[in-house]
Structure formats: C-alpha cells, structure tokens
Design an enzyme around this catalytic site. Structure first.
Site, PDB file in Angstrom:
ATOM      1  N   ASP A 233      -3.187  -4.709  -3.769  1.00  0.00           N
ATOM      2  CA  ASP A 233      -3.865  -3.445  -3.883  1.00  0.00           C
ATOM      3  C   ASP A 233      -2.733  -2.092  -3.420  1.00  0.00           C
ATOM      4  O   ASP A 233      -3.772  -2.038  -1.789  1.00  0.00           O
ATOM      5  CB  ASP A 233      -5.103  -3.148  -3.792  1.00  0.00           C
ATOM      6  N   ARG A 237      -2.252   5.724   2.504  1.00  0.00           N
ATOM      7  CA  ARG A 237      -3.086   5.662   3.909  1.00  0.00           C
ATOM      8  C   ARG A 237      -3.223   7.016   3.692  1.00  0.00           C
ATOM      9  O   ARG A 237      -3.967   7.454   4.034  1.00  0.00           O
ATOM     10  CB  ARG A 237      -2.805   5.119   4.102  1.00  0.00           C
ATOM     11  N   GLN A 240      -5.328   8.926   0.706  1.00  0.00           N
ATOM     12  CA  GLN A 240      -6.548   8.233   0.866  1.00  0.00           C
ATOM     13  C   GLN A 240      -7.525   9.194   2.254  1.00  0.00           C
ATOM     14  O   GLN A 240      -8.434   9.018   1.817  1.00  0.00           O
ATOM     15  CB  GLN A 240      -6.537   6.782   0.890  1.00  0.00           C
ATOM     16  N   LYS A 253      -4.941   4.781  -4.996  1.00  0.00           N
ATOM     17  CA  LYS A 253      -5.276   3.318  -5.161  1.00  0.00           C
ATOM     18  C   LYS A 253      -4.750   3.923  -6.354  1.00  0.00           C
ATOM     19  O   LYS A 253      -4.564   2.527  -6.588  1.00  0.00           O
ATOM     20  CB  LYS A 253      -6.241   2.652  -5.114  1.00  0.00           C
ATOM     21  N   THR A 257      -1.306  -1.647  -8.918  1.00  0.00           N
ATOM     22  CA  THR A 257      -1.804  -2.789  -8.248  1.00  0.00           C
ATOM     23  C   THR A 257      -1.008  -3.808  -9.056  1.00  0.00           C
ATOM     24  O   THR A 257      -0.813  -4.046 -10.188  1.00  0.00           O
ATOM     25  CB  THR A 257      -3.663  -3.214  -8.820  1.00  0.00           C
ATOM     26  N   GLU A 363      -3.909  -2.281   9.777  1.00  0.00           N
ATOM     27  CA  GLU A 363      -4.708  -3.083  10.383  1.00  0.00           C
ATOM     28  C   GLU A 363      -3.348  -4.056  11.599  1.00  0.00           C
ATOM     29  O   GLU A 363      -3.800  -3.533  12.476  1.00  0.00           O
ATOM     30  CB  GLU A 363      -5.878  -3.927   9.624  1.00  0.00           C
TER      31      GLU A 363
END
Lengths: 421, 421
Positions: A233, A237, A240, A253, A257, A363
C-alpha cells in the site's frame, strides 16, 4: 501435513515456493499470447485455461470459467468447486498420475521464467484496514502524539477505509512518485509538489471469492475468502498528513497499490492457521472468532536502490495482526454493505514490536528522524527514485514451504509537469 | 435559451421536468421485459435501445452501444458522440421531424408511468466529497466544536473519501436501517445495535463519462463529466461518530446510497452554469476553474412519514457548493489515480446558510437537539422507520425547466437479528 509429492521434480524441493501443497492462482501470458489462468507448480505454470479448453479439466461441469483473463468467474463458483478443483489438480500433478495425464499437463504448461504475470483477479472494490496493533500505535504516535496514539475505537473494531480499486496494479508495474498538496511543518500555505515522503506498507490482501447481501458472521466471512496476496500500500506521507483529517486518507493512497501475482488459497494455508493475539478488551460478539483465522506467514521487505544491492529491511509475521481478514470482512458487512467477488481487503501494515519488524519506512525511520542504513552504505528515511521494494512471504511446513512469489515495484521519478500534454 | 418545441405535446409544458431541452438518460423496463436504455421526453420514455436495434438511431457508427442495461458503453464514446447523439435526438423529437420519424419514435416509446426505472449506469467506484461550506461548518461544529469546525485543509482542497459502490441503489429501493457499533455519550463500552440516528444527505452526483490515466486539469475534468444525478448519502450518525476517527466514515455510509433514475447531461445543464463562490483563500493553480462549473439547480428534500403527508423540509441550491465537480475530479486525479467511465462523485451535502436550507437532519435538528416539526404535526430529530425521503431538483429556464425526476427511498426497520439464517 508433509510435502505432497509431484511427478514434477522441481515441485518436490524443500525450498520451492510452489510445491503441490500450494497451487496458487495467477494469470500469465507468453510473448504476444493472450492472458490465461495458470497455477504455479515447481518451476512451471500449469495452463488451466488450456486444459479447460482441451476438455481435460473442468472447474464447473456446466460452463467454462477459466477462459477469462482473471479468476473471478472461478471464484464465483464457491467453496465446493474450489475444493473439488484443488483435489483434481493435486491428483493430476501428484506422483500417482498416469502417463496420459502427465503428457497433457506437460503440453499445457510453461516455464515460469518464460511467462509474464498479470493481475490475478479483477478488483471489484478495495478496502484497506489498519489492524496491526504495533503499526497503529507507532503511526498514531507520530500523527497524533503518544497520548492519542491508539484511537479509542481501535481495540473494539477493525478500523478500515475504502481505497481505490482503479490504481491496484500487479507486481512489476513501475510506480510513479505522485504529486499532491503538501503543507510542510511551519509553512503558512500548502504547496502542490512531488511527494517527498514516499513510503511502502507491507500488507497481506484477502481476496473475497463469494458475495454477500447482508451482515455475515466471522465464520461465514472466513468461508467467503478465496485466498491471500502480498500487498504493498504505497503511501505519500506528506500528502497524507495534510489531507487525512477529517475524512481519512485519499490521494495519499491513490497513486498505486501493488499486489503479488499469485493468490495463495485459504486451502493451501489451512495448516498454518493461528489464533489472533489475546484481546486487550473483550470484542462485541459479532466479531468473535470461532477458531484460528490468522496464519503463520513470515513476511520480509527488501529495498534495492537503483544499481545497488538488495537489502532486507524488515522481517515480520502475519500472526502479528490484531484482527483477522475474516473479522475485517464481517465488520465490513455489518451495516448490510454488499460484498462482491473480487473485493480486496488489505490487512493493514504488518509490523512487529521491534524496529527490524516494522512494515513501513515511516516506522523504520521514526517518521524520517532516524534514516535506516542499507547494506550498500546508503541511508533511507523515505523512498528515493529508482528504489525497488520487494515483499515476500512464506508459510513454513514440514519439509516444504508455501510461497507467495514476490511483490515488487520500482519508484519512478515524479512527472516534471503533471499537466503538460 | 427558450423552450425547444417537440411534436410530443407533453414535452412542451412550462412545468414538465423533461422538455426537449433536457433528454436525460435512464434505464427502464416494462412488465417482465428486459432492461433498456431510454431518454425521458414529456410523459414518455423514448426506447433508444429499440431504435438502435431497428437501425433508426446510431450512437456509434461502428458498434451497438445501447444494447446494454446501462449507459456506460455509450458514455465511453466521448463528448463528440454525446453531442451528436443529443443533436440527433433533438431533431427526431423536434417539431420539424417528419411523419416517418414521428411514427418510429412513437413505436419505440412507452409511457413513463408504465415503466420501472433502474440504475442508469454501472457504478465503477463511488467517491463522496464534503464540499459545501455551510454543511462543513455546521457538521464540523457538532463533531469537533466550533473552534475546530472547519478543518485547516478545507479551504485548500475538496476533501473527499472513497465510498462503497456496491451499495449504490436506484430511487425506489427500500433502505434498511443498519446495525453497527455505537458508543452512546457517557457509555464505557460500545454496543452493537440498530442505528438510532439515521439520516439523509442531499447531494448531487457527477457521473464520470471518460477515463483518465494521470492528473487532469479542471477544464479536462469538466469535459469528462457526462452528467449529474440526484444523490442521497444515507448516514448513520451514531455509527459515524464512533468509527470515523482516524480513517474516515466507513460502515456509517455503507448501508446504502440512493441515486436518481435520470442522468441529466452536462449539455442540458449548460445554460445554467454558475461560478463557485468567491474564494476565502486563493486556491493552488491546479484547482483554479477556467470558467463557471457549478450549476444553478434548485433542490428540495421532502419527508413523508408512513401514512402521513409529505412535507418539504429543506430548499437549497447546488450553487451553494464551494467546489465544483470538475474541481473534485481534478483533485481526485492529482495523484495520478486513474478515473474510469461510471465513477460517481457525490458533491457533499448541499446546505445553505439558514436552517430551512440545510441538507441533512443532523443540521436541521441541530444534532438532534431541536427536532423539526412536520406538516402533519409529527416531529423528527432523525429518520424513523417508514419515513420516505424524496429529493428533487430542477434548473429553471426561460419558459421551461430541466428536471431530475425524483430520488426516493423509504426506511425499513432494522433486521430483528442480523445474523439469523
């Protein structure tokens, strides 16, 4: 369950992703040929469209369903037909098959490396979830601070949002860095510019193989799922951050994908079922699982800079999810929302608890603050042009593995002027 | 532009929704007959599928496109074919038509009241926006308080979210009150229960008639829009409140979306173009409109309690929107997201500045605090079982109107046990 032996030698190795236990469903072509349904076995693809045409394999006694560039018509037949088809294939490809059967299967098969792979199914609608406990906390902390990291509803329902089916592409399709509205921290006004924080998300996608017309239970939902694909996906960022309040991710997004080329069936994964983790708060009854509905699937993410060496940057397991696809599908239908053959449900990013197990650069690099070091010496906070991202997955059996193939995409530079014609 | 005169008398009245100037596109059947494409004219439907079969009307010289239960193939032909088809129909139905033309049109027409109407197009994907300035403020205030009513991004982009195409239904389809997760104010835990705050949203839907494969400008987007339908975005407010953070509305909007049976073409609406309101902050260039792209369309909402009198509860105008459908479509494509024939874009709730102009009960009843009084003496905070909601719309020309027909749905009680089989 042990390895099931095939007369195709390459399917009998302990490391092939495609032993007789697997038989994942894909769509392939050779050269300029048409798109055909195929099943991977060892180093080959069995041309099941050809076998159906030749009268050697029927999925439905009444109609042809494999003369299509996707598996949707086959999926629509339902679980009994899926099981009968799988049993028939295992007989035809198993070591007890007779010479005539081996001959026709050999006639209707191609080498994997000779084939081009295409979208294995027509995506009806795409829904993406947010069902990884660690991912939700990690990302929530970055977007909303540690005190609001996990939204109050998160432990009560699989949070999801509708995505865009039109931009789902198959592994190997280049992915263009998108433009979008971005408001840098401290800026007064947004700008329209190429994404600077382009990311991947490691997910597993559930492929819905049966329709529903009202709320379905978790058990019914589980039986509606035909199989699973790797899913990336891609996420912008910076777009977003600026757009997602109050109605959720939209253009961040929507650029692409990527799904893997092989649907690994729920039947092939059955020996690897796992319970979801212990509930932190009790679920409402409509979300209770009557049995184990996650799967023990090892997942990896590799990043390959242009011209550089490939580097595994994350290793995790699908068993980390807090909600199973069956729970997601049951929740999705809870309002009465009709579900259809070909609906695709993204699991949400699969992240474990430690840094090396995170399924996104957001992350892994702590929101860009701590770039990760690649094997070649490069560092990455977010994706750069030319970067290739490859997802892989496998369930480890007794002397065999169930592989998903690879799900890859390479980042192309943003258009110089998106409105030039 | 004045009324265009037809040899069909009922099309020449100043009040018919379907004069020769309109010619909206629908799908109809009579009795047990098959679904056919039709165009409304006065009190009749011209059976254009039949005329194509008979060789009397071609939309495409190369192929038949009207032998389908929807207008998608026709829309795919593009703006030149749309214009040529409209001109041909206006000639065939205009007062200068010869006897032979009148005869064949009479042969291939049915009375509106004899026909059942169906979905006029196959919805590829459904996206719903939030583009009414007054609605965004009114609702934002209730969900987030007056200080956070209008999100910081709202004046910079048309905020939208992907909805669910599978639950889009045509006018006349009953709508079942959904079950869902609800957490009443003050409760510790959510419950799974029938929605208690079921609402409508008055919207106009734009029907995308041409595909795109990269970012499109606002002018290009405008040319891709085939026409407009009335749209009721049924909303479960209690489910919405609990679920919508952080990823947006999901099951609260998934039970049903009702569209009107007639696509009123952009060509028919051309005389009614309006500018969007003055910008409160300048837009980024990719969202600037090169001309007027809203329309002056009066909209009403009527509520009819079971067995009770119908009562108009809101009157507003599509010109209230802050963003046009062309701006929404341009923004939707800005990431490169491919758009397809049959994509449906909901405008967002059309609300004016005063109470009688609000397009949802949430706003009309001030979040349920101030129930509205209906003509029969009943009051309503939210919808009750048996309530019918009817949307109507018309653009007022010089001696004629362009009508949308009616977009209606009646609320059925929630299932007693959604999991009983």
């Amino acid at each position: 369950m042990p390895l099931l032996k095939s007369w195709i030698d390459s399917a009998n190795s302990a490391t092939t992703p495609f032993p007789l236990n697997n038989l994942p469903c894909g769509v392939f072509s050779v050269g300029e040929g048409d798109l055909r349904c195929g099943v991977a076995i060892g180093d080959r693809i069995l041309d099941v469209t050809g076998l159906e045409e030749a009268g050697a394999l029927r999925a439905d006694p009444e109609a042809t369903v494999l003369d299509a560039p996707d598996w949707n018509d086959f999926m629509a037949l339902g679980p009994e037909a899926w099981a009968a088809f799988r049993a028939r294939l295992q007989a035809m490809l198993g070591e007890a098959a007779d010479e005539a059967t081996r001959d026709i299967c050999t006639t209707y098969s191609v080498r994997l490396h000779e084939a081009d792979l295409h979208m294995p199914f027509r995506v009806a609608e795409f829904t993406d979830f947010y069902a990884g406990r660690h991912h939700a906390f990690n990302v929530g902390q970055m977007f909303r601070g540690p005190e609001n990291a996990l939204p109050p509803n998160w432990l009560h329902m699989p949070i999801g949002y509708n995505g865009r089916a039109s931009s789902v592409v198959v592994s190997g399709t280049p992915v263009r860095r998108p433009w979008g509205q971005i408001k840098p921290a401290g800026a007064d006004q947004p700008d329209f510019a190429p994404c600077q924080r382009f990311d991947f998300e490691l997910e597993l996608g559930a492929v819905v193989g049966q329709p529903s017309s009202g709320p379905v239970s978790v058990a019914e939902a589980d039986a509606m799922i035909f199989g699973y694909v790797l899913l990336n996906d891609w996420s912008a960022r910076d777009i977003q951050t600026w757009e997602y309040q109050p109605l959720g991710p939209f253009q961040s997004k929507a650029a692409a994908t990527t799904v893997g080329p092989w649907i690994v069936t729920a039947a092939a994964l059955a020996p690897f079922r796992l319970d979801t983790p212990e509930r932190e708060v009790p679920l409402l009854p409509y979300l209770n699982e009557p049995g184990p509905m996650l799967y023990d699937i090892d997942l990896t993410v590799s990043l390959t800079p242009e011209g550089g060496p490939s580097c595994v940057i994350a290793r995790t397991n699908y068993g980390q999810m807090y909600y199973s696809a069956a729970q997601q599908l049951a929740h999705h239908s809870s309002s009465g929302c009709p579900m259809n053959v070909g609906d695709l449900l993204g699991s949400g990013t699969v992240s474990g608890p430690e840094p090396g197990t995170f399924g996104s650069l957001l992350e892994l690099s702590q929101g860009g603050q701590a770039p990760i070091r690649l094997d070649g010496g490069d560092t990455r906070a977010f994706l750069e042009d030319g970067d290739g991202v490859t997802l892989e997955g496998q369930a480890k059996g007794d002397g065999y593995v169930i592989g998903f193939g690879t799900c890859s995409g390479t980042v192309r530079p943003a258009l110089a002027d998106p409105y030039a014609r």
